[in-house]
Design an enzyme around this catalytic site. Structure first.
Site, PDB file in Angstrom:
ATOM      1  N   GLU A  37       0.879  -1.163   0.000  1.00 27.56           N
ATOM      2  CA  GLU A  37       0.000   0.000   0.000  1.00 27.56           C
ATOM      3  C   GLU A  37       0.920   1.216   0.000  1.00 27.56           C
ATOM      4  O   GLU A  37       1.864   1.271   0.800  1.00 27.56           O
ATOM      5  CB  GLU A  37      -0.879   0.024   1.264  1.00 27.56           C
ATOM      6  CG  GLU A  37      -1.848   1.210   1.233  1.00 27.56           C
ATOM      7  CD  GLU A  37      -2.629   1.417   2.529  1.00 27.56           C
ATOM      8  OE1 GLU A  37      -2.297   0.774   3.540  1.00 27.56           O
ATOM      9  OE2 GLU A  37      -3.567   2.239   2.509  1.00 27.56           O
ATOM     10  N   ARG A 262       5.850 -12.903   9.318  1.00 25.09           N
ATOM     11  CA  ARG A 262       6.527 -11.648   9.013  1.00 25.09           C
ATOM     12  C   ARG A 262       7.845 -11.591   9.778  1.00 25.09           C
ATOM     13  O   ARG A 262       8.073 -12.353  10.718  1.00 25.09           O
ATOM     14  CB  ARG A 262       5.629 -10.466   9.368  1.00 25.09           C
ATOM     15  CG  ARG A 262       5.327 -10.347  10.848  1.00 25.09           C
ATOM     16  CD  ARG A 262       4.217  -9.329  11.117  1.00 25.09           C
ATOM     17  NE  ARG A 262       4.390  -8.115  10.328  1.00 25.09           N
ATOM     18  CZ  ARG A 262       3.407  -7.269  10.037  1.00 25.09           C
ATOM     19  NH1 ARG A 262       2.184  -7.510  10.469  1.00 25.09           N
ATOM     20  NH2 ARG A 262       3.637  -6.189   9.346  1.00 25.09           N
ATOM     21  N   LYS A 272       4.588   0.178  10.519  1.00 22.06           N
ATOM     22  CA  LYS A 272       4.530   1.406   9.726  1.00 22.06           C
ATOM     23  C   LYS A 272       4.091   2.596  10.569  1.00 22.06           C
ATOM     24  O   LYS A 272       4.611   3.689  10.442  1.00 22.06           O
ATOM     25  CB  LYS A 272       3.523   1.216   8.585  1.00 22.06           C
ATOM     26  CG  LYS A 272       4.182   1.075   7.218  1.00 22.06           C
ATOM     27  CD  LYS A 272       3.113   1.010   6.142  1.00 22.06           C
ATOM     28  CE  LYS A 272       3.668   0.317   4.906  1.00 22.06           C
ATOM     29  NZ  LYS A 272       2.617   0.113   3.893  1.00 22.06           N
TER      30      LYS A 272
END
Length: 553
Positions: A37, A262, A272
């Site tokens: 994104e 992850r 983020k």
RNA sequence: UGGGCCGUCGCCAAGCGGUUAAGGCACCGGGUUUUGAUCCCGGCAUUCGGAGGUUCGAAUCCUCCCGGCCCAGCCA
């Protein structure tokens, strides 16, 4: 091949794909995608996903698309999209096609109408709060919305008017009609579309409704004929929804979603939200601060694409909640730079040394190898004069046990030069050592001294020819292995994470360094000429990583 | 009795019913060395979260237990 070659570890995703290919699934094709994104900069965790997705495609002679998941215009920007493309390219990968989820907004809308026509989606006019209350909890089922049984005609009408911009943000949403009692909360009539009257980076003001991730992602994958949709573990619970949407729509294909763990790296934070906080609150100097785990920050720090890719190879792909030690990352860059970086001498914290038994105008030029194990790396000239600088660390008035550098009355080898002996210490009024007066043994150039052993070797730079430079030392940004769990980010920041030394003296050959060129400063570590601040008039080097040190400095 | 997932050496990680339980990082020796670096050589899990069971044979299959992670956005 007498030695066993390091075998690249297999992983469960490769095993699955091997079976699929062997079975002729998808015509034996492998197509992946990397779907960021554009709402922030890419970090080392994304590098893991990039290497997996692009690497998998390469391994199977397949394709990998770069697809921007641009479904939430309020948070996304062109700046981020541009940076992401740069990062992927810099890492050494080429996408097959550049796509955007927004490329499919028209199709997505048509598919949504199809769901409505099948009675599998409805417009809900409840407020966000009401929806939350009706959703139930982790242990209790939800209840059905009073709007759940609107007619197909009414839903179609409402949905088209949502699209036409007749309503305001939050007035209505389109929901899938699945099961409000499902144990999987993602299946309790998830939202498919919401009204957002904001400008989108690519579609401008064409749309006033935007599709949600769960609905968009699977359809986008299907449209692109992705075969294996690789994502992180937190989407495992979403897979039933991924499959539900595709099972109910006549899409070109039905990709298989596979989830992997992850990356978690010690002393680093890869959220983020928190990275944005570090930047916005000026806790660091921007997204490319050399202490940031962003791709662009690590690039500025001096990490290389090869080292980052090697890192991703070494950590593997599993579903385990694994924490990777910093040493793994450091090992990757050390290995490469040990092989490739030319050697130089640099003095970080200079003490002047006067070699008293040399004439004032003494001058010699040594031709030194750029690499001790690689002749093809060439040589450079290093001037030697009566006055030189050595590092403050390499002299000790009262040496600790086993110290093998310079001490009063002791001898030490000047790297690639003579053995010197410390005869006198000169201090300033504050008692700080400002100069050492030494003598040298002229018979020790390129040969061992007669009748005694001199174990220590220290680096040095000519005082008359040395260049001044700024050298920036970096340490982990955080003082705790899992900063996300710290009381506050501020408390977890290590104030010593960046140390700027502005009075360093480096050998003259370094005047020719160009931005992003790497060096090993002998006995200290690996450094890179800063890609923004360094120039031949203003030498600036960043420490990528120290040399391995089995002593304890 | 909410749903989903994970547990192999200090940290990663192969292994998929029969192997002496790979490999990397770290660590500990020893050798080479004008970088306390590099390089080389050697060491490093009788044991696979635990307990039962199936089997001639289990880290691999079954059962139960223990520990850990994720999920209640009109974020992705």
């Amino acid at each position: 091949m007498s030695k066993s070659e390091p075998v690249k570890a297999s992983n469960f995703i490769r095993n699955i794909i091997d079976e699929d290919v062997a079975a002729g699934k998808n015509g034996g094709q492998v197509v992946t995608r990397f779907p960021p994104e554009p709402n922030g900069y890419l970090h080392i965790g994304h590098a893991k996903s990039i290497c997996l997705n692009f690497g998998t495609a390469t391994r199977y002679n397949g394709r990998c698309n770069l697809r921007f998941d641009d479904t939430n215009p309020a948070k996304e920007s062109e700046e981020y999209a541009l940076a992401i493309k740069d990062d992927v390219t810099w890492l050494g990968f080429e996408w097959n096609e550049l796509r955007h989820a927004s490329d499919y907004f028209d199709e997505l809308y048509e598919y949504a109408c199809e769901l409505i026509r099948q009675g599998k989606a409805y417009v809900d006019s409840s407020s966000a709060e009401e929806m939350r209350e009706m959703r139930g909890t982790l242990t209790e089922p939800g209840i059905e919305s009073p709007y759940r049984n609107r007619s197909i005609e009414q839903n179609l009408d409402l949905f088209s008017r949502m699209k036409a911009g007749e309503f305001n943000d939050g007035d209505h949403v389109l929901r899938a009609k699945i099961d409000m009692a499902s144990g999987n909360i993602n299946m309790r009539d998830p939202t498919l579309y919401r009204i957002r009257k904001v400008n989108h980076i690519r579609t401008g003001d064409k749309w006033s409704i935007y599709p949600m991730y769960d609905y968009t992602h699977c359809v986008s994958d299907a449209i692109e004929n992705i075969t294996h949709s690789l994502c992180t573990l937190e989407f495992e619970d979403h897979r039933p929804l991924y499959d539900w949407v595709l099972d109910n729509l006549k899409t070109p294909s039905h990709p298989q979603q596979i989830e992997f763990a992850r990356l978690s790296l010690e002393y680093t934070m890869l959220s983020k939200r928190l990275l944005i906080k570090l930047v916005e609150e000026n806790i660091v100097n921007g997204w490319d601060d050399p202490r940031m785990p962003t791709i662009i920050g690590m690039r500025r720090r001096g990490y290389t694409p090869e080292a980052l890719r090697e890192f991703c190879e070494r950590i593997g792909i599993t579903k385990n909640d694994a924490w990777i030690e910093m040493m793994v990352l450091e090992g990757c860059i050390r290995d490469q730079l040990n092989r490739e970086a030319p050697r130089r001498m640099a003095v970080l914290d200079p003490i002047k040394v006067v070699i008293t038994d040399l004439p004032a105008d003494h001058e010699q030029r040594f031709t030194l190898a750029n690499h001790p194990q690689d002749d093809t790396a060439g040589t450079r000239e290093v001037p030697f004069t009566r006055e030189i600088y050595i590092d403050r660390d390499d002299f000790a008035e009262v040496p600790p046990p086993k110290y093998q550098r310079l001490i009063p009355g002791g001898e030490v080898r000047l790297r690639s030069s003579y053995v010197i002996k410390c005869e006198e210490i000169i201090k300033d009024d504050a008692g700080k050592v400002v100069e050492l007066r030494c003598t040298h043994d002229p018979d020790t150039l390129g040969k061992k001294p007669e009748g005694r052993k001199v174990k220590g070797v220290i680096h040095w730079v000519s005082a008359t020819y040395g260049e001044s430079a700024e050298i920036r030392l970096y340490n982990p940004l955080f003082n705790t292995p899992d900063p996300a769990k710290a009381e506050s980010i501020e408390d977890a920041i290590d104030p010593e994470s960046e140390i700027i030394l502005s009075n360093c003296i480096v050998e003259p050959a370094l005047k020719d360094a160009v931005a992003e060129q790497h060096f090993q400063f002998e006995r200290i570590g690996y450094f890179v000429a800063d890609r923004h601040d360094h120039s031949s008039d203003n030498l600036v080097f960043n420490r990528v990583v120290t040399l391995r040190d089995t002593w304890a400095k």
